[in-house]
Design a protein around this motif. Structure first.
Motif, PDB file in Angstrom:
ATOM      1  N   SER A  47      48.431   0.590  62.684  1.00 18.46           N
ATOM      2  CA  SER A  47      48.426   0.312  61.308  1.00 18.46           C
ATOM      3  C   SER A  47      48.820  -1.129  60.860  1.00 18.46           C
ATOM      4  O   SER A  47      48.945  -1.623  59.862  1.00 18.46           O
ATOM      5  CB  SER A  47      49.524   1.221  60.470  1.00 18.46           C
ATOM      6  N   GLY A  48      49.467  -1.672  61.948  1.00 14.63           N
ATOM      7  CA  GLY A  48      49.804  -3.224  61.516  1.00 14.63           C
ATOM      8  C   GLY A  48      48.711  -4.326  61.989  1.00 14.63           C
ATOM      9  O   GLY A  48      49.061  -5.400  61.591  1.00 14.63           O
ATOM     10  N   PHE A  49      47.443  -3.790  62.506  1.00 13.84           N
ATOM     11  CA  PHE A  49      46.681  -4.662  62.574  1.00 13.84           C
ATOM     12  C   PHE A  49      45.816  -5.158  61.276  1.00 13.84           C
ATOM     13  O   PHE A  49      45.646  -4.180  60.444  1.00 13.84           O
ATOM     14  CB  PHE A  49      45.654  -4.137  63.447  1.00 13.84           C
ATOM     15  N   ASP A  50      45.389  -6.129  61.165  1.00 16.15           N
ATOM     16  CA  ASP A  50      44.618  -6.769  60.037  1.00 16.15           C
ATOM     17  C   ASP A  50      43.054  -6.482  60.304  1.00 16.15           C
ATOM     18  O   ASP A  50      42.700  -6.904  61.012  1.00 16.15           O
ATOM     19  CB  ASP A  50      45.017  -8.442  59.934  1.00 16.15           C
ATOM     20  N   VAL A  51      42.593  -5.686  59.365  1.00 12.36           N
ATOM     21  CA  VAL A  51      41.344  -5.029  59.264  1.00 12.36           C
ATOM     22  C   VAL A  51      40.564  -6.016  58.192  1.00 12.36           C
ATOM     23  O   VAL A  51      39.651  -5.249  57.723  1.00 12.36           O
ATOM     24  CB  VAL A  51      40.952  -3.814  59.382  1.00 12.36           C
ATOM     25  N   SER A  52      40.896  -6.992  57.800  1.00 11.42           N
ATOM     26  CA  SER A  52      40.364  -7.578  56.554  1.00 11.42           C
ATOM     27  C   SER A  52      38.958  -8.050  56.889  1.00 11.42           C
ATOM     28  O   SER A  52      38.517  -8.195  58.221  1.00 11.42           O
ATOM     29  CB  SER A  52      41.084  -8.602  55.837  1.00 11.42           C
ATOM     30  N   ASP A  53      38.082  -8.394  55.937  1.00 11.60           N
ATOM     31  CA  ASP A  53      36.703  -9.017  56.027  1.00 11.60           C
ATOM     32  C   ASP A  53      36.604 -10.503  56.240  1.00 11.60           C
ATOM     33  O   ASP A  53      35.581 -11.121  56.334  1.00 11.60           O
ATOM     34  CB  ASP A  53      35.745  -8.535  54.908  1.00 11.60           C
ATOM     35  N   ASP A  54      37.843 -11.128  56.232  1.00 10.43           N
ATOM     36  CA  ASP A  54      37.751 -12.607  56.444  1.00 10.43           C
ATOM     37  C   ASP A  54      37.570 -12.885  57.719  1.00 10.43           C
ATOM     38  O   ASP A  54      38.673 -13.119  58.624  1.00 10.43           O
ATOM     39  CB  ASP A  54      39.250 -12.970  56.154  1.00 10.43           C
ATOM     40  N   ILE A  55      36.258 -13.186  58.369  1.00  8.24           N
ATOM     41  CA  ILE A  55      36.058 -13.613  59.432  1.00  8.24           C
ATOM     42  C   ILE A  55      35.422 -15.015  59.423  1.00  8.24           C
ATOM     43  O   ILE A  55      34.321 -15.171  58.651  1.00  8.24           O
ATOM     44  CB  ILE A  55      34.969 -12.942  60.242  1.00  8.24           C
ATOM     45  N   SER A  56      36.090 -16.065  59.733  1.00 10.65           N
ATOM     46  CA  SER A  56      35.517 -17.210  59.664  1.00 10.65           C
ATOM     47  C   SER A  56      35.939 -18.305  60.842  1.00 10.65           C
ATOM     48  O   SER A  56      36.649 -18.071  61.666  1.00 10.65           O
ATOM     49  CB  SER A  56      36.368 -18.098  58.393  1.00 10.65           C
ATOM     50  N   MET A  57      35.072 -19.268  60.836  1.00  9.55           N
ATOM     51  CA  MET A  57      35.186 -20.452  61.908  1.00  9.55           C
ATOM     52  C   MET A  57      35.479 -21.719  61.453  1.00  9.55           C
ATOM     53  O   MET A  57      34.545 -22.143  60.454  1.00  9.55           O
ATOM     54  CB  MET A  57      33.900 -20.239  62.952  1.00  9.55           C
ATOM     55  N   LYS A  58      36.550 -22.398  61.879  1.00  7.66           N
ATOM     56  CA  LYS A  58      36.740 -23.833  61.170  1.00  7.66           C
ATOM     57  C   LYS A  58      36.771 -24.952  62.406  1.00  7.66           C
ATOM     58  O   LYS A  58      37.374 -24.462  63.375  1.00  7.66           O
ATOM     59  CB  LYS A  58      37.869 -23.767  60.488  1.00  7.66           C
ATOM     60  N   PHE A  59      36.432 -26.219  62.187  1.00  5.73           N
ATOM     61  CA  PHE A  59      36.571 -27.473  62.795  1.00  5.73           C
ATOM     62  C   PHE A  59      37.688 -28.090  62.263  1.00  5.73           C
ATOM     63  O   PHE A  59      37.526 -28.485  61.274  1.00  5.73           O
ATOM     64  CB  PHE A  59      35.487 -28.079  63.019  1.00  5.73           C
ATOM     65  N   GLU A  60      38.761 -28.291  62.882  1.00 10.88           N
ATOM     66  CA  GLU A  60      39.878 -28.883  62.327  1.00 10.88           C
ATOM     67  C   GLU A  60      40.162 -30.193  63.299  1.00 10.88           C
ATOM     68  O   GLU A  60      40.192 -29.830  64.480  1.00 10.88           O
ATOM     69  CB  GLU A  60      41.080 -28.112  62.027  1.00 10.88           C
ATOM     70  N   PRO A  61      40.905 -30.957  63.016  1.00  8.26           N
ATOM     71  CA  PRO A  61      41.419 -32.232  63.751  1.00  8.26           C
ATOM     72  C   PRO A  61      42.575 -31.803  64.453  1.00  8.26           C
ATOM     73  O   PRO A  61      43.440 -30.949  63.817  1.00  8.26           O
ATOM     74  CB  PRO A  61      41.655 -33.562  62.792  1.00  8.26           C
ATOM     75  N   SER A  62      42.889 -32.198  65.590  1.00 10.69           N
ATOM     76  CA  SER A  62      43.851 -31.785  66.552  1.00 10.69           C
ATOM     77  C   SER A  62      44.937 -32.818  66.995  1.00 10.69           C
ATOM     78  O   SER A  62      44.204 -33.924  67.724  1.00 10.69           O
ATOM     79  CB  SER A  62      43.583 -31.114  67.596  1.00 10.69           C
ATOM     80  N   TYR A  63      46.309 -32.905  66.739  1.00 11.55           N
ATOM     81  CA  TYR A  63      46.814 -33.919  67.565  1.00 11.55           C
ATOM     82  C   TYR A  63      48.105 -33.284  68.108  1.00 11.55           C
ATOM     83  O   TYR A  63      48.574 -32.385  67.840  1.00 11.55           O
ATOM     84  CB  TYR A  63      47.850 -34.682  66.275  1.00 11.55           C
ATOM     85  N   GLU A  64      48.051 -33.790  69.386  1.00 13.37           N
ATOM     86  CA  GLU A  64      49.116 -33.261  70.430  1.00 13.37           C
ATOM     87  C   GLU A  64      49.943 -34.630  71.193  1.00 13.37           C
ATOM     88  O   GLU A  64      49.350 -35.418  71.346  1.00 13.37           O
ATOM     89  CB  GLU A  64      48.353 -32.367  71.377  1.00 13.37           C
ATOM     90  N   ASN A  65      51.149 -34.052  71.382  1.00  8.77           N
ATOM     91  CA  ASN A  65      51.788 -35.079  72.044  1.00  8.77           C
ATOM     92  C   ASN A  65      51.893 -34.760  73.387  1.00  8.77           C
ATOM     93  O   ASN A  65      52.290 -33.686  73.939  1.00  8.77           O
ATOM     94  CB  ASN A  65      53.307 -35.227  71.495  1.00  8.77           C
ATOM     95  N   LEU A  66      51.704 -35.891  74.420  1.00  4.66           N
ATOM     96  CA  LEU A  66      51.852 -35.379  75.886  1.00  4.66           C
ATOM     97  C   LEU A  66      53.275 -35.890  76.373  1.00  4.66           C
ATOM     98  O   LEU A  66      53.887 -36.455  75.583  1.00  4.66           O
ATOM     99  CB  LEU A  66      50.923 -36.511  76.570  1.00  4.66           C
ATOM    100  N   LEU A  67      53.698 -35.147  77.510  1.00  2.00           N
ATOM    101  CA  LEU A  67      55.020 -35.373  77.883  1.00  2.00           C
ATOM    102  C   LEU A  67      55.196 -36.501  78.386  1.00  2.00           C
ATOM    103  O   LEU A  67      56.310 -37.000  78.448  1.00  2.00           O
ATOM    104  CB  LEU A  67      55.190 -34.189  79.190  1.00  2.00           C
ATOM    105  N   ALA A  68      54.228 -37.399  78.876  1.00  2.00           N
ATOM    106  CA  ALA A  68      54.232 -38.629  79.288  1.00  2.00           C
ATOM    107  C   ALA A  68      54.527 -39.810  78.304  1.00  2.00           C
ATOM    108  O   ALA A  68      54.750 -40.919  78.479  1.00  2.00           O
ATOM    109  CB  ALA A  68      52.915 -38.921  80.320  1.00  2.00           C
TER     110      ALA A  68
END
Length: 192
Positions: free
Chosen positions: A158-179
């Motif tokens: 009952s907790g699972f989302d079964v909506s019809d919202d199926i989508s695919m997006k390309f987004e920019p990604s910014y990540e900080n490295l440990l170094a």
């Protein structure tokens, strides 16, 4: 037969009296200077507790399905019980008939109801109808267990989302490295 009628009346009354489980919250602002505003919010459905659904279905078949808001399953469950009770009664009557005829054959040397059957045929029929009756008792227990398992699985899901919202997006990604550096890239996000 009386039991079947009682079950049918119970299922009919249960399906008629089940309340709606939709919850609506209405806010009404009553400021005299501003126009009347009414906002309606639908509350988010909370996941159901599998333990509660399991206990309810174990105590009263179909109660877990009502708790999970799957009331359409209740007539199917009680239809399975009613059908199985009919076959338990039918097979039991046939078993008793052949058992009595076997006893009559042993006492008189001939069956009155089935004059063309010998003793071996009567014994086979007694064993067959007893086996069918006993198998229906097992099916009765299996229907009850499946009712409990169905309620528990529905509550878990009952907790699972079964909506019809199926989508695919390309987004920019910014990540900080440990170094100490940064990585800029493109990420693919799937929503389902």
């Amino acid at each position: 037969m009386v039991l079947l009628k009682t079950i049918a009346v119970f299922v009919l009354l249960l399906s008629i009296t089940i309340p709606s489980f939709a919850q609506v919250e209405v806010d009404v602002d009553t400021d005299e200077d501003e126009p009347l505003e009414i906002t309606v919010e639908l509350r988010e459905k909370l996941p159901k507790d599998p333990r509660t659904a399991t206990i309810l279905s174990a105590i009263l078949p179909g109660a877990g399905q009502i708790y999970n808001e799957k009331t359409w399953k209740v007539p199917i469950i009680y239809g399975g019980f009613a059908t199985n009770l009919y076959f338990i009664d039918f097979n039991g009557r046939r078993y008793r008939l052949f058992r009595e005829e076997l006893r009559a054959f042993d006492q008189q040397g001939q069956s009155e109801v089935f004059p063309n059957l010998n003793r071996d045929a009567l014994v086979r029929n007694v064993d067959t109808w007893r086996r069918y009756r006993d198998l229906n008792y097992i099916v009765f227990a299996a229907i009850h267990v499946l009712n409990i398992v169905d309620a528990q699985v529905d509550a878990h899901l009952s907790g699972f989302d079964v909506s019809d919202d199926i989508s695919m997006k390309f987004e920019p990604s910014y990540e900080n490295l440990l170094a100490g550096g940064r990585v800029i890239g493109l990420s693919l996000k799937l929503n389902f």
